[in-house]
Design a protein around this motif. Structure first.
Motif, PDB file in Angstrom:
ATOM      1  N   TYR A 173       0.840  -1.205   0.000  1.00 35.81           N
ATOM      2  CA  TYR A 173       0.000   0.000   0.000  1.00 35.81           C
ATOM      3  C   TYR A 173       0.879   1.260   0.000  1.00 35.81           C
ATOM      4  O   TYR A 173       0.641   2.201  -0.775  1.00 35.81           O
ATOM      5  CB  TYR A 173      -0.926  -0.006   1.211  1.00 35.81           C
ATOM      6  N   LEU A 174       1.923   1.280   0.836  1.00 35.37           N
ATOM      7  CA  LEU A 174       2.829   2.426   0.881  1.00 35.37           C
ATOM      8  C   LEU A 174       3.602   2.566  -0.434  1.00 35.37           C
ATOM      9  O   LEU A 174       3.889   3.687  -0.868  1.00 35.37           O
ATOM     10  CB  LEU A 174       3.808   2.290   2.060  1.00 35.37           C
ATOM     11  N   GLN A 175       3.928   1.427  -1.048  1.00 36.85           N
ATOM     12  CA  GLN A 175       4.558   1.484  -2.370  1.00 36.85           C
ATOM     13  C   GLN A 175       3.648   2.217  -3.361  1.00 36.85           C
ATOM     14  O   GLN A 175       4.098   3.070  -4.120  1.00 36.85           O
ATOM     15  CB  GLN A 175       4.824   0.065  -2.893  1.00 36.85           C
ATOM     16  N   GLY A 176       2.344   1.859  -3.337  1.00 37.11           N
ATOM     17  CA  GLY A 176       1.379   2.497  -4.221  1.00 37.11           C
ATOM     18  C   GLY A 176       1.277   3.992  -3.971  1.00 37.11           C
ATOM     19  O   GLY A 176       1.200   4.795  -4.913  1.00 37.11           O
ATOM     20  N   CYS A 177       1.295   4.374  -2.708  1.00 40.87           N
ATOM     21  CA  CYS A 177       1.230   5.806  -2.345  1.00 40.87           C
ATOM     22  C   CYS A 177       2.438   6.550  -2.894  1.00 40.87           C
ATOM     23  O   CYS A 177       2.317   7.661  -3.433  1.00 40.87           O
ATOM     24  CB  CYS A 177       1.169   5.962  -0.827  1.00 40.87           C
ATOM     25  N   PHE A 178       3.614   5.930  -2.760  1.00 38.78           N
ATOM     26  CA  PHE A 178       4.836   6.578  -3.255  1.00 38.78           C
ATOM     27  C   PHE A 178       4.834   6.658  -4.779  1.00 38.78           C
ATOM     28  O   PHE A 178       5.216   7.675  -5.355  1.00 38.78           O
ATOM     29  CB  PHE A 178       6.072   5.813  -2.774  1.00 38.78           C
ATOM     30  N   LEU A 179       4.383   5.598  -5.432  1.00 40.11           N
ATOM     31  CA  LEU A 179       4.312   5.612  -6.898  1.00 40.11           C
ATOM     32  C   LEU A 179       3.403   6.737  -7.393  1.00 40.11           C
ATOM     33  O   LEU A 179       3.714   7.415  -8.369  1.00 40.11           O
ATOM     34  CB  LEU A 179       3.795   4.266  -7.417  1.00 40.11           C
ATOM     35  N   ALA A 180       2.279   6.929  -6.707  1.00 37.11           N
ATOM     36  CA  ALA A 180       1.281   7.899  -7.160  1.00 37.11           C
ATOM     37  C   ALA A 180       1.627   9.338  -6.811  1.00 37.11           C
ATOM     38  O   ALA A 180       1.356  10.256  -7.596  1.00 37.11           O
ATOM     39  CB  ALA A 180      -0.081   7.546  -6.572  1.00 37.11           C
ATOM     40  N   GLY A 181       2.212   9.572  -5.642  1.00 42.66           N
ATOM     41  CA  GLY A 181       2.429  10.957  -5.221  1.00 42.66           C
ATOM     42  C   GLY A 181       3.728  11.213  -4.493  1.00 42.66           C
ATOM     43  O   GLY A 181       3.857  12.224  -3.804  1.00 42.66           O
TER      44      GLY A 181
END
Length: 315
Positions: free
Chosen positions: A126-134
């Protein structure tokens, strides 16, 4: 390619199981997707400037939900005029958002769903996704260490901050132009975040640059310290030489002991020597063992003898 882009590329290439893939996709859609309505019904739109991330989201959608997103490339007309990659999903939109716990009976949700962040593995995804997006991270070769994740949703930012703190990352949050920014400043904690994201090569590059930078900073600090000490020694030595000159001019007026004369001669012969070097030369020249404090005492004695004579000269 920037350090941020390289890091994101490494995260995209990591293989995910089904649950981790859903957790990561959930974060990506919460951060970047928008929900629309047209005559056909509800559809989902996701857009980003990074082609690798767009491809990654496309593959996640296709493998997890068997949908075929429509991809279009737009040209940004302002600033750098980068490409914008837009994915639009017209099928199973409600099913996807419901499965990811983004859309429920109570409306849209912008906080990390417990079902996708309960386990450590899914929380990482989930944190990976957050970093990828913003997310963005300063190149470690620059002056400041800084990693941040920006979102327009306060609830989302607080959820990201809480998740990061769960992994012992002391993230802080600020508001910047209607955007909520969760950030880390400490170099070692940024390294921990990269480790958490399984961005191994980025972590290696970051740590390598950080070690080199810290080494050179410490070396520079030591050099500055040594230079300051050397300047201090030279200044003190010049004052001592001035006192010795006054004593020699007035040799008939005062009585100077042999030990003091030894120190005077050594100082004149070695004007740039520090205390330890003066002690060593005193032993080599006169066979006299003298401590650093003893040498300091004798130099102070020279000053005491010379001061009154100097005052007489200026009277």
């Amino acid at each position: 390619m920037s350090f941020t882009s390289e890091t994101k590329q490494q995260i995209c290439y990591e293989k995910l199981d089904e649950k981790s893939g859903r957790a990561q996709l959930c974060a990506l859609l919460q951060m970047r997707a928008s929900l629309h309505m047209n005559w056909q019904g509800m559809y989902l739109s996701f857009q980003i400037e990074n082609a690798t991330i767009a491809k990654h989201v496309f593959q996640l959608m296709k493998s997890l939900y068997q949908v075929d997103p429509r991809l279009s490339v737009l040209k940004k007309m302002q600033l750098k005029k980068n490409n914008i990659y837009r994915l639009q999903v017209y099928e199973k939109t409600k099913e996807i958002l419901s499965d990811l716990m983004i859309l429920t009976d109570t409306g849209l949700h912008f906080s990390p769903p417990a079902v996708y962040t309960r386990s450590q593995t899914n929380a990482r995804a989930y944190l990976q996704g957050c970093f990828l997006a913003g997310g963005s991270i300063n190149d470690p070769k620059t002056t400041n260490y800084h990693l941040e994740i920006a979102t327009h949703e306060e609830q989302m930012a607080k959820g990201i901050q809480k998740l990061m703190q769960r992994f012992y990352l002391p993230a802080k949050m600020i508001v910047r132009k209607n955007t909520y920014v969760v950030y880390l400043k400490a170099g070692d904690k940024i390294a921990d975040f990269l480790r958490l994201c399984n961005a191994s090569q980025a972590l290696f590059d970051f740590e390598d640059s950080r070690i080199q930078r810290d080494f050179y900073n410490n070396l520079k600090r030591l050099d500055n310290c040594e230079l300051a000490n050397e300047m201090k020694t030279l200044k003190a030595a010049q004052e001592q030489l001035n006192y010795i000159e006054v004593l020699e001019k007035n040799a008939r007026k005062i009585k100077i002991s042999e030990k003091i004369r030894h120190v005077m001669e050594i100082r004149k012969r070695f004007p740039e020597a520090n205390m330890n070097e003066l002690c060593e030369q005193c032993y080599l020249e006169y066979g006299e063992i003298i401590s650093k404090s003893g040498m300091k005492h004798r130099l102070n004695k020279i000053k005491e003898l010379a001061k009154p004579l100097m005052e007489e000269e200026h009277a």
